[in-house]
Design a protein around this motif. Structure first.
Motif, PDB file in Angstrom:
ATOM      1  N   GLY A 141       0.806  -1.223   0.000  1.00  0.00           N
ATOM      2  CA  GLY A 141       0.000   0.000   0.000  1.00  0.00           C
ATOM      3  C   GLY A 141       0.828   1.257   0.000  1.00  0.00           C
ATOM      4  N   VAL A 142       0.335   2.283  -0.729  1.00  0.00           N
ATOM      5  CA  VAL A 142       1.027   3.577  -0.702  1.00  0.00           C
ATOM      6  C   VAL A 142       0.953   4.128   0.719  1.00  0.00           C
ATOM      7  N   GLN A 143       1.975   4.900   1.048  1.00  0.00           N
ATOM      8  CA  GLN A 143       2.162   5.282   2.450  1.00  0.00           C
ATOM      9  C   GLN A 143       1.442   6.561   2.865  1.00  0.00           C
ATOM     10  N   SER A 144       0.970   7.327   1.893  1.00  0.00           N
ATOM     11  CA  SER A 144       0.257   8.552   2.295  1.00  0.00           C
ATOM     12  C   SER A 144      -0.858   8.847   1.298  1.00  0.00           C
ATOM     13  N   PRO A 145      -1.869   9.607   1.707  1.00  0.00           N
ATOM     14  CA  PRO A 145      -2.942   9.986   0.773  1.00  0.00           C
ATOM     15  C   PRO A 145      -2.381  10.718  -0.447  1.00  0.00           C
ATOM     16  N   GLN A 146      -1.313  11.520  -0.248  1.00  0.00           N
ATOM     17  CA  GLN A 146      -0.715  12.266  -1.364  1.00  0.00           C
ATOM     18  C   GLN A 146      -0.212  11.307  -2.452  1.00  0.00           C
ATOM     19  N   ASN A 147       0.334  10.161  -2.035  1.00  0.00           N
ATOM     20  CA  ASN A 147       0.889   9.204  -3.008  1.00  0.00           C
ATOM     21  C   ASN A 147      -0.158   8.639  -3.971  1.00  0.00           C
ATOM     22  N   ASP A 177      -8.638   5.090  11.314  1.00  0.00           N
ATOM     23  CA  ASP A 177      -7.494   5.389  10.431  1.00  0.00           C
ATOM     24  C   ASP A 177      -7.898   5.269   8.962  1.00  0.00           C
ATOM     25  N   VAL A 178      -8.735   4.273   8.668  1.00  0.00           N
ATOM     26  CA  VAL A 178      -9.220   4.100   7.296  1.00  0.00           C
ATOM     27  C   VAL A 178     -10.014   5.334   6.874  1.00  0.00           C
ATOM     28  N   GLN A 179     -10.925   5.753   7.748  1.00  0.00           N
ATOM     29  CA  GLN A 179     -11.764   6.918   7.419  1.00  0.00           C
ATOM     30  C   GLN A 179     -10.891   8.150   7.160  1.00  0.00           C
ATOM     31  N   ALA A 180      -9.886   8.369   8.022  1.00  0.00           N
ATOM     32  CA  ALA A 180      -9.044   9.567   7.876  1.00  0.00           C
ATOM     33  C   ALA A 180      -8.224   9.499   6.585  1.00  0.00           C
ATOM     34  N   PHE A 181      -7.565   8.381   6.348  1.00  0.00           N
ATOM     35  CA  PHE A 181      -6.693   8.248   5.174  1.00  0.00           C
ATOM     36  C   PHE A 181      -7.515   8.376   3.895  1.00  0.00           C
ATOM     37  N   MET A 182      -8.617   7.614   3.823  1.00  0.00           N
ATOM     38  CA  MET A 182      -9.382   7.555   2.576  1.00  0.00           C
ATOM     39  C   MET A 182     -10.100   8.875   2.289  1.00  0.00           C
ATOM     40  N   THR A 183     -10.543   9.564   3.342  1.00  0.00           N
ATOM     41  CA  THR A 183     -11.213  10.847   3.121  1.00  0.00           C
ATOM     42  C   THR A 183     -10.227  11.847   2.527  1.00  0.00           C
ATOM     43  N   GLU A 184      -9.033  11.870   3.096  1.00  0.00           N
ATOM     44  CA  GLU A 184      -8.025  12.798   2.581  1.00  0.00           C
ATOM     45  C   GLU A 184      -7.639  12.435   1.137  1.00  0.00           C
ATOM     46  N   ALA A 185      -7.416  11.130   0.906  1.00  0.00           N
ATOM     47  CA  ALA A 185      -7.026  10.696  -0.443  1.00  0.00           C
ATOM     48  C   ALA A 185      -8.127  11.010  -1.453  1.00  0.00           C
ATOM     49  N   LYS A 186      -9.363  10.744  -1.076  1.00  0.00           N
ATOM     50  CA  LYS A 186     -10.484  11.005  -1.986  1.00  0.00           C
ATOM     51  C   LYS A 186     -10.546  12.495  -2.352  1.00  0.00           C
ATOM     52  N   GLY A 187     -10.328  13.340  -1.343  1.00  0.00           N
ATOM     53  CA  GLY A 187     -10.353  14.795  -1.565  1.00  0.00           C
ATOM     54  C   GLY A 187      -9.232  15.236  -2.501  1.00  0.00           C
ATOM     55  N   LEU A 188      -8.033  14.739  -2.247  1.00  0.00           N
ATOM     56  CA  LEU A 188      -6.889  15.105  -3.092  1.00  0.00           C
ATOM     57  C   LEU A 188      -7.107  14.624  -4.529  1.00  0.00           C
ATOM     58  N   LEU A 189      -7.650  13.424  -4.657  1.00  0.00           N
ATOM     59  CA  LEU A 189      -7.899  12.883  -6.001  1.00  0.00           C
ATOM     60  C   LEU A 189      -8.972  13.703  -6.721  1.00  0.00           C
ATOM     61  N   ALA A 190      -9.992  14.118  -5.981  1.00  0.00           N
ATOM     62  CA  ALA A 190     -11.063  14.937  -6.600  1.00  0.00           C
ATOM     63  C   ALA A 190     -10.480  16.265  -7.097  1.00  0.00           C
ATOM     64  N   GLU A 191      -9.612  16.865  -6.283  1.00  0.00           N
ATOM     65  CA  GLU A 191      -8.970  18.131  -6.701  1.00  0.00           C
ATOM     66  C   GLU A 191      -8.177  17.940  -7.987  1.00  0.00           C
TER      67      GLU A 191
END
Ligand SMILES: Cc1ncc(COP(=O)(O)O)c(C=O)c1O
Length: 352
Positions: A141-147, A177-191
């Motif tokens: 798995g990638v290590q951060s939502p940014q990745n 932790d899942v909720q926090a990581f995935m919410t951030e990743a989803k937001g970054l991907l949407a941007e």
């Protein structure tokens, strides 16, 4: 066939319990509008995969191509392969599967994406790829939502691939932790202009907390269908919810404090899961499976000396049901105490 005719050691599956577990999980997912995608590594039986689909699952999860090939050949049409696939031979098999069924895969690095793109560049329709995220499980798995953004870009620019969302296999207790990581990743991907069609998490220990991570749209569970001692000690199920039992015969009682059964590590496995001992003995709360050699199991009778005699049969709920399924060619499907099918474990040993 009656129970006493079964040669031991043997793996018994109580179908009524398994079906109840399937339904309870499906009801929970339906209630919370979460798509259910059971992991078949627990039972490895096309028959039970079909039962999971018939109960309402959107598809199944497999870990290995060999498992997916068996399930596809048995008629399962929608499979997520949660594994980084590398190498020309495996990629060619993946491509063949993709031509037959609705297939999706996960990836967590550029080298895997490169191989997938080469193999699928001329496919009639693109392969759906989910990015695997490490939300605390410390496996792939990638290590951060940014990745996730870099990989989503890569997937979108790769011939033959389609970005399909995010996947994680969290550690037990990792729902927040899942909720926090995935919410951030989803937001970054949407941007960045990428929509997550699916966000998939899983794990039986936290099944009933899945709705506490509302970012999750799909849940993958394996062990829930049989349950086992690892889930029992966590309080995630009761003894009556355990569908898989290892039936064994007492072959020796060298002392009143020690009995030996004909089930050793080649059926119960040495998977301790952090527990002491190798299983729970049904109906004998004072006895423990204290040690295993390959074909022998030691039963500690010191808290109830003399309670087993040579020829007695016992049933053991193993520490980890999934690995036990992989140890036997066949399991006995039981209904109301009687065997109604001797089922070949078709995806057994499919680790390639
Ligand atoms: C990728 C993945 N998803 C889902 C599961 C299902 O986990 P469990 O057996 O706890 O339900 C596993 C278990 O190993 C897994 O590796």
């Amino acid at each position: 066939m009656l129970l006493d005719k079964i040669e031991t050691p043997a793996v018994l599956i109580d179908i009524e319990v398994a079906e109840r577990n399937i339904q309870a999980c499906q009801d929970y997912c339906d209630e919370h509008k979460i798509a259910l995608r059971p992991h078949i590594k627990t039972h490895k039986l096309p028959r039970l995969a079909q039962a999971q689909i018939d109960a309402g699952a959107t598809g199944i999860t497999c870990q290995k191509i060999g498992e997916a090939e068996v399930m596809a050949a048995a008629g399962i049409k929608d499979i997520l392969l949660t594994y980084n696939i590398l190498g020309p031979a495996k990629l060619a098999r993946l491509r063949r599967l993709h031509d037959e069924i609705k297939l999706s895969v996960t990836a967590d690095n550029l080298a895997v994406l490169e191989g997938l793109s080469e193999a699928f560049a001329d496919a009639d329709w693109p392969l759906a790829v989910l990015i695997e995220c490490d939300t605390g499980g410390n496996r792939c798995g990638v290590q951060s939502p940014q990745n996730t953004v870099e990989l989503a870009e890569q997937i979108s620019q790769s011939m033959g691939l389609r970005f399909a969302g995010l996947m994680t296999y969290p550690k037990a207790g990792g729902t927040a932790d899942v909720q926090a990581f995935m919410t951030e990743a989803k937001g970054l991907l949407a941007e960045a202009g990428y929509d997550c069609a699916t966000i998939s998490s899983g794990g039986s220990p936290d099944l009933h907390q899945a709705h506490l991570a509302p970012v999750i749209k799909e849940y993958r569970v394996g062990t829930y269908i049989y349950n086992d001692r690892s889930l029992l000690v966590r309080g995630a199920c009761g003894l009556d919810d355990c569908a898989l039992h290892v039936l064994a015969t007492v072959i020796s009682t060298p002392t009143p404090e020690r009995a030996i059964i004909d089930a050793g590590s080649k059926i119960l496995t040495t998977d301790l899961f952090g527990l002491g001992g190798h299983g729970v003995i049904i109906g004998h709360p004072l006895l423990a499976v204290s040690a295993l050699s390959e074909e022998h199991g030691n039963i500690d009778c010191s808290r109830a000396p003399g309670s087993l005699a040579v020829g007695d049969r016992i049933r053991v709920v193993p520490n980890h049901a999934c690995v036990v399924s992989n140890m036997v060619d066949q399991v006995y499907l039981m209904d109301d105490g009687k065997v109604f099918s001797v089922e070949a474990v078709a995806a057994r040993g499919m680790v390639v």
